[in-house]
Enzyme design. Structure first.
Site, mmCIF file in Angstrom:
data_model
loop_
_atom_site.group_PDB
_atom_site.id
_atom_site.type_symbol
_atom_site.label_atom_id
_atom_site.label_comp_id
_atom_site.label_asym_id
_atom_site.label_seq_id
_atom_site.Cartn_x
_atom_site.Cartn_y
_atom_site.Cartn_z
ATOM 1 N N THR A 74 53.690 -63.272 -19.517
ATOM 2 C CA THR A 74 53.972 -63.235 -18.077
ATOM 3 C C THR A 74 55.479 -63.075 -17.866
ATOM 4 O O THR A 74 55.929 -62.220 -17.095
ATOM 5 C CB THR A 74 53.443 -64.517 -17.392
ATOM 6 O OG1 THR A 74 52.019 -64.550 -17.547
ATOM 7 C CG2 THR A 74 53.794 -64.554 -15.916
ATOM 8 N N CYS A 319 41.991 -65.274 -16.420
ATOM 9 C CA CYS A 319 43.101 -65.420 -15.477
ATOM 10 C C CYS A 319 42.624 -65.296 -14.038
ATOM 11 O O CYS A 319 43.257 -65.795 -13.127
ATOM 12 C CB CYS A 319 44.156 -64.355 -15.733
ATOM 13 S SG CYS A 319 44.598 -64.233 -17.448
HETATM 14 N N1 PMP Z 1 48.775 -59.435 -20.130
HETATM 15 C C1 PMP Z 1 47.525 -59.455 -20.600
HETATM 16 C C2 PMP Z 1 46.809 -58.159 -20.847
HETATM 17 C C3 PMP Z 1 46.890 -60.661 -20.858
HETATM 18 O O1 PMP Z 1 45.634 -60.683 -21.322
HETATM 19 C C4 PMP Z 1 47.588 -61.879 -20.603
HETATM 20 C C5 PMP Z 1 46.943 -63.215 -20.856
HETATM 21 N N2 PMP Z 1 45.678 -63.375 -20.281
HETATM 22 C C6 PMP Z 1 48.908 -61.795 -20.121
HETATM 23 C C7 PMP Z 1 49.458 -60.560 -19.878
HETATM 24 C C8 PMP Z 1 49.714 -63.033 -19.827
HETATM 25 O O2 PMP Z 1 50.099 -63.635 -21.030
HETATM 26 P P1 PMP Z 1 50.640 -65.147 -21.076
HETATM 27 O O3 PMP Z 1 49.441 -66.021 -20.961
HETATM 28 O O4 PMP Z 1 51.298 -65.238 -22.414
HETATM 29 O O5 PMP Z 1 51.605 -65.305 -19.962
#
Ligand code: PMP
Length: 371
Positions: A74, A319
């Site tokens: 993120t 998410c």
């Molecule tokens: N991009 C993609 C394609 C993801 O699958 C995710 C996590 N679900 C993220 C970004 C975000 O990653 P993080 O949890 O490390 O912030």
């Protein structure tokens, strides 16, 4: 327990857990300290950077540039996209896709409010993945400063050949910055980009650690103001324990494509015995993520039914937490089928026996609900 939700997150591997423990005990110094304890931490970080740079492209050639460690993808995505926008030199157009993770999609919305033009292309409008890649390239013009596309979609495993995309864009517009959200592709597919975001917790490292790869010659400003660590690009005392865990997870990673393909083929064969299942991941999708709709059984019902037997899958993207993400729609899945979508995502440790248990329980749930 049968854990088949590895696209949401993975269980930290033993090597990563040991590396974190060892670093916490023996390597706790501040990497900016000039004494021996600090130097030890700096050495751990330097080693991890070499490992990450050597691994990211998915070829024998290390990444030609640098890497900064972040709190996760993120932050990497925000740093890359907002940073590129600060360096846009009066160009206002961004080309991206309609299937991005919220950490890209929401950042694009911020830029749109600041007056940037954001072009979002949806795979459902194109015949196949190559045509979609061509469409992304064709949408780039003289006013474009950034292309941001994910290598592998987290909900279905939809795959974009970033090496081909990168080459095509650069052959036409050399100074367009290409950002790749490679969270689901890291260590699984070949990757190419000026800015590449990855996350530790999808490859059996602890959570809270990720990286942004920055190609040689590409300049972006930092997202955070502070003490100027990591070459001024990412302020904040480096979490040496997490970095050590991330490095160990990269070195230990063994999710071979053949193994995933074997599991996917087996799952599809077994699922074909259940009537009215629609596959949402086509043959060009990566084999470790399989999305399908069990028509007539809503995702939440299926999820909770599987949970009764300690089988864990996802309803799409973890998410989006029950919210309709719109991503499946952009991939051509109808609203009705999206409501019944199940995402199964493998790690190398999953077995055919686990798939047998999964499909048996899906079959039982279907019978109970559809009756
Ligand atoms: N991009 C993609 C394609 C993801 O699958 C995710 C996590 N679900 C993220 C970004 C975000 O990653 P993080 O949890 O490390 O912030």
């Amino acid at each position: 327990m049968i854990y088949l939700d590895n696209a949401a997150t993975t269980k930290p591997c033993g090597e990563a857990v040991n590396a974190v423990r060892e670093a916490m005990n023996g390597c706790f110094g501040n990497a900016s300290s000039l004494h021996k304890i600090g130097t030890l931490s700096m050495q751990t970080i330097s080693r991890a950077k070499m490992t990450a740079l050597g691994a990211v492209s998915g070829t024998k050639t290390p990444f030609d540039g640098e890497v900064i460690f972040t709190s996760g993808a993120t932050e990497s995505n925000n740093t890359a996209i907002l940073g590129a926008a600060e360096r846009c030199r009066n160009r206002k157009r961004i080309v991206t896709t309609a299937i991005e993770h919220p950490s890209v999609a929401k950042t694009m919305e911020i830029l749109e409010k600041r007056g940037f033009e954001v072009v979002r292309l949806a795979p459902r409008d194109y015949k196949n993945h190559a045509e979609f890649e061509d469409a992304i390239c064709n949408a780039v013009d003289e006013n474009t400063f950034l292309v941001s596309a994910m290598a592998v979609n987290n909900e279905t495993g939809y795959f974009i050949d970033t090496a081909r995309l990168y080459k095509e864009i650069k052959s036409r517009f050399r100074d367009v910055c290409v950002h790749i959200d490679a969270v689901q592709g890291f260590l699984k597919v070949q990757l190419c980009g000026d800015l590449i975001s990855v996350s530790g917790h999808k490859i059996h490292s602890p959570k809270g650690i990720g990286a942004l790869f920055i190609k040689k010659g590409v300049r972006i400003p930092p997202l955070l103001a502070g003490g100027g660590q990591q070459g001024g690009l990412r302020s904040g005392t480096e979490p040496v324990e997490l970095i050590a865990g991330f490095c160990a997870a990269i070195e230990a990673y063994h999710g071979e494509r053949e193994r995933f393909s074997e599991l996917k083929d087996y799952l599809l064969e077994k699922l074909s015995e259940i009537p009215d299942i629609k596959l949402n991941s086509d043959v060009e999708c990566v084999p470790n993520i399989v999305n399908f709709s069990v028509r007539g059984v809503r995702s939440e019902i299926m999820l909770h039914s599987l949970e009764e037997d300690e089988i864990y899958v996802s309803s799409g993207s973890a998410c989006s937490k029950g919210k309709k993400s719109g991503v499946l729609g952009a991939l051509g899945v109808s609203d009705k089928d999206a409501d019944c979508a199940v995402r199964v995502s493998f790690c190398a440790e999953n077995t055919k026996d686990e798939i047998d248990s999964l499909v048996k329980k899906i079959g039982e749930t279907v019978e109970r609900v559809r009756r």
